[in-house]
Design an enzyme around this catalytic site. Structure first.
Site, PDB file in Angstrom:
ATOM      1  CG  ASP A 208      -9.466   0.154   5.241  1.00 47.38           C
ATOM      2  OD1 ASP A 208      -9.328  -0.391   4.132  1.00 47.38           O
ATOM      3  OD2 ASP A 208      -8.592   0.150   6.128  1.00 47.38           O
TER       4      ASP A 208
ATOM      5  CE  LYS B 211      -3.901  -2.261   2.308  1.00 48.62           C
ATOM      6  NZ  LYS B 211      -4.810  -2.325   3.464  1.00 48.62           N
TER       7      LYS B 211
ATOM      8  CD  GLN C 203      -3.479  -4.131   6.518  1.00 51.52           C
ATOM      9  OE1 GLN C 203      -3.566  -3.093   5.871  1.00 51.52           O
ATOM     10  NE2 GLN C 203      -3.960  -5.274   6.075  1.00 51.52           N
TER      11      GLN C 203
HETATM   12  N1  LIG Z   1      -7.423  -2.080   6.950  1.00 56.32           N
HETATM   13  C1  LIG Z   1      -7.625  -3.141   6.181  1.00 56.32           C
HETATM   14  N2  LIG Z   1      -7.228  -4.344   6.600  1.00 56.32           N
HETATM   15  C2  LIG Z   1      -7.452  -5.417   5.813  1.00 56.32           C
HETATM   16  C3  LIG Z   1      -8.067  -5.278   4.545  1.00 56.32           C
HETATM   17  C4  LIG Z   1      -8.467  -4.001   4.139  1.00 56.32           C
HETATM   18  O1  LIG Z   1      -9.061  -3.799   3.043  1.00 56.32           O
HETATM   19  N3  LIG Z   1      -8.227  -2.958   4.981  1.00 56.32           N
HETATM   20  N4  LIG Z   1      -8.212  -6.368   3.706  1.00 56.32           N
HETATM   21  C5  LIG Z   1      -7.435  -7.579   3.967  1.00 56.32           C
HETATM   22  C6  LIG Z   1      -6.029  -7.599   3.451  1.00 56.32           C
HETATM   23  N5  LIG Z   1      -5.711  -6.685   2.336  1.00 56.32           N
HETATM   24  C7  LIG Z   1      -5.719  -5.367   2.565  1.00 56.32           C
HETATM   25  O2  LIG Z   1      -5.240  -4.868   3.521  1.00 56.32           O
HETATM   26  C8  LIG Z   1      -5.094  -7.126   1.124  1.00 56.32           C
HETATM   27  C9  LIG Z   1      -5.014  -8.442   0.788  1.00 56.32           C
HETATM   28  C10 LIG Z   1      -4.327  -8.831  -0.364  1.00 56.32           C
HETATM   29  C11 LIG Z   1      -3.745  -7.913  -1.181  1.00 56.32           C
HETATM   30  C12 LIG Z   1      -2.947  -8.283  -2.380  1.00 56.32           C
HETATM   31  O3  LIG Z   1      -2.415  -7.425  -3.032  1.00 56.32           O
HETATM   32  N6  LIG Z   1      -2.813  -9.567  -2.698  1.00 56.32           N
HETATM   33  C13 LIG Z   1      -1.985 -10.013  -3.776  1.00 56.32           C
HETATM   34  C14 LIG Z   1      -1.000 -11.056  -3.289  1.00 56.32           C
HETATM   35  C15 LIG Z   1      -0.217 -10.590  -2.120  1.00 56.32           C
HETATM   36  C16 LIG Z   1       0.785 -11.642  -1.629  1.00 56.32           C
HETATM   37  O4  LIG Z   1       1.662 -12.023  -2.379  1.00 56.32           O
HETATM   38  O5  LIG Z   1       0.630 -12.044  -0.481  1.00 56.32           O
HETATM   39  C17 LIG Z   1      -2.839 -10.653  -4.851  1.00 56.32           C
HETATM   40  O6  LIG Z   1      -3.890 -11.223  -4.507  1.00 56.32           O
HETATM   41  O7  LIG Z   1      -2.428 -10.610  -6.012  1.00 56.32           O
HETATM   42  C18 LIG Z   1      -3.849  -6.593  -0.847  1.00 56.32           C
HETATM   43  C19 LIG Z   1      -4.521  -6.197   0.295  1.00 56.32           C
HETATM   44  C20 LIG Z   1      -7.346  -7.813   5.473  1.00 56.32           C
HETATM   45  N7  LIG Z   1      -7.031  -6.634   6.192  1.00 56.32           N
HETATM   46 MG   LIG Z   2     -10.837  -4.636   2.097  1.00 62.03          MG
END
Ligand SMILES: Nc1nc2c(c(=O)[nH]1)N[C@@H](CN(C=O)c1ccc(C(=O)N[C@@H](CCC(=O)O)C(=O)O)cc1)CN2
Ligand SMILES: [Mg+2]
Length: 305
Positions: free
Chosen positions: A133, A66, A110
């Site tokens: 968020d 992020k 987060q």
């Molecule tokens: N404050 C927040 N916490 C959490 C959120 C959120 O939206 N706001 N959502 C999830 C986790 N999340 C964001 O924070 C999130 C999950 C996955 C990815 C992402 O880019 N995934 C990649 C692979 C990443 C890797 O290699 O591990 C993909 O799917 O291509 C971004 C954000 C829980 N907490």
């Molecule tokens: Mg989310």
């Protein structure tokens, strides 16, 4: 990020790929353009407070990504890395300072938070106008009442991913598997808003298979590999896999067997490279919007119903 399977390995499958890497890059580019125009005209660069409590390895990966996205988008990220033993009172004090800081347009805390901290108290302590968020009860209520304000990033990202690929979902039968506060519930509200007939299933649902078999659009957000079996997918369905599961070898995989489901679905999102990057792109979009900027999107958002 996205170091394992690229989103384009589709040659042998019939399903087309919902490409979150391409769609998110296009959104971030538009956010960047809008911010640079604003700054060139004498405006203040949007500021995002990025708060990480503790050292959960997955959270560290997401927060790092992020912060990188902020650089790409032209958003000023201010980092707050707090110890895992931080008290709820200390975190609430920090949020109060950020609520009062005019240079901060968005506040991201987060999740998950350490056990001594009440997540609901924290998310509801963020100024609803800085709640990029979209987790604050006021913003979820607005979404429920068809008056969307700041919208939760993952569900908004799913809708953007569908729009980016030109997919209309009005009148389609959609199923959301999983009813969490951050994905399943607001996802169902987004689908309703876009005019889909929406079923939400959860841990008390009997006959998940029957529900999935009837769905034109399947959004799975459980975090359990294999929870939806590929043979349940209706031929020609749209499959959006929100699950992120870390395997013993460090690779990540979704909730649905991608290869097998690709033989039935018309469209499918990969993991990685599907919804994950969209979640992060929506955070950038929400931050620009919280700063009062209008962003011209690289897709036509679903009309609201
Ligand atoms: N404050 C927040 N916490 C959490 C959120 C959120 O939206 N706001 N959502 C999830 C986790 N999340 C964001 O924070 C999130 C999950 C996955 C990815 C992402 O880019 N995934 C990649 C692979 C990443 C890797 O290699 O591990 C993909 O799917 O291509 C971004 C954000 C829980 N907490
Ligand atoms: Mg989310």
């Amino acid at each position: 990020m996205n170091s394992n399977k690229p989103a384009t390995t589709q040659a042998a499958h019939s399903a087309r790929i919902l490409d979150g890497n391409a769609a998110s890059a296009a959104v971030i580019e538009r956010v960047h353009d809008s911010i640079e125009r604003h700054v060139a005209a004498g405006g203040r660069r949007p500021g995002l407070a990025v708060v990480l409590v503790g050292a959960d390895p997955a959270s560290q990966i997401y927060v790092r990504a992020k912060r990188r996205d902020c650089e790409r988008a032209g958003i000023e990220a201010r980092d707050f890395d707090l110890d895992a033993s931080t008290s709820q009172e200390t975190l609430l004090d920090l949020i109060q300072q950020l609520n009062d800081d005019p240079a901060i347009d968005g506040i991201l805390v987060q999740l998950p938070l350490p056990a001594q901290i009440d997540e609901v108290a924290v998310t509801n302590s963020i100024d609803a106008d800085k709640d990029v968020d979209g987790f604050h009860a006021f913003n979820v209520g607005r979404l429920a009442l068809r008056q969307p304000g700041l919208r939760p990033c993952t569900p908004r990202g799913v809708m953007a991913l569908l729009s980016f690929h030109g997919l209309e979902i009005r009148s389609k039968h959609a199923i959301v598997v999983g009813a969490s506060n951050i994905v399943g519930r607001p996802m169902s509200l987004e689908l309703l808003l876009a005019g889909a007939t929406t079923t939400v299933t959860h841990r008390f649902t009997h006959d998940l298979e029957d529900h999935v078999r009837q769905a034109d659009v399947v959004v799975c957000a459980v975090g359990k590999p294999g929870v939806v079996r590929p043979e349940w997918i209706q031929p020609g369905a749209i499959v959006v896999d929100v699950g992120i599961n870390r395997m013993a070898d460090g690779r990540i995989t979704g909730d649905i067997d991608f290869e097998a489901a690709s033989q039935r679905a018309a469209w499918i999102s990969p993991v990685p490279g599907g919804v994950g990057p969209m979640t992060r792109a929506m955070l950038m979009l929400n931050t620009a919007e919280a700063a009062g900027l209008q962003v011209e999107l690289p897709y036509h958002p679903h009309s609201t119903g």
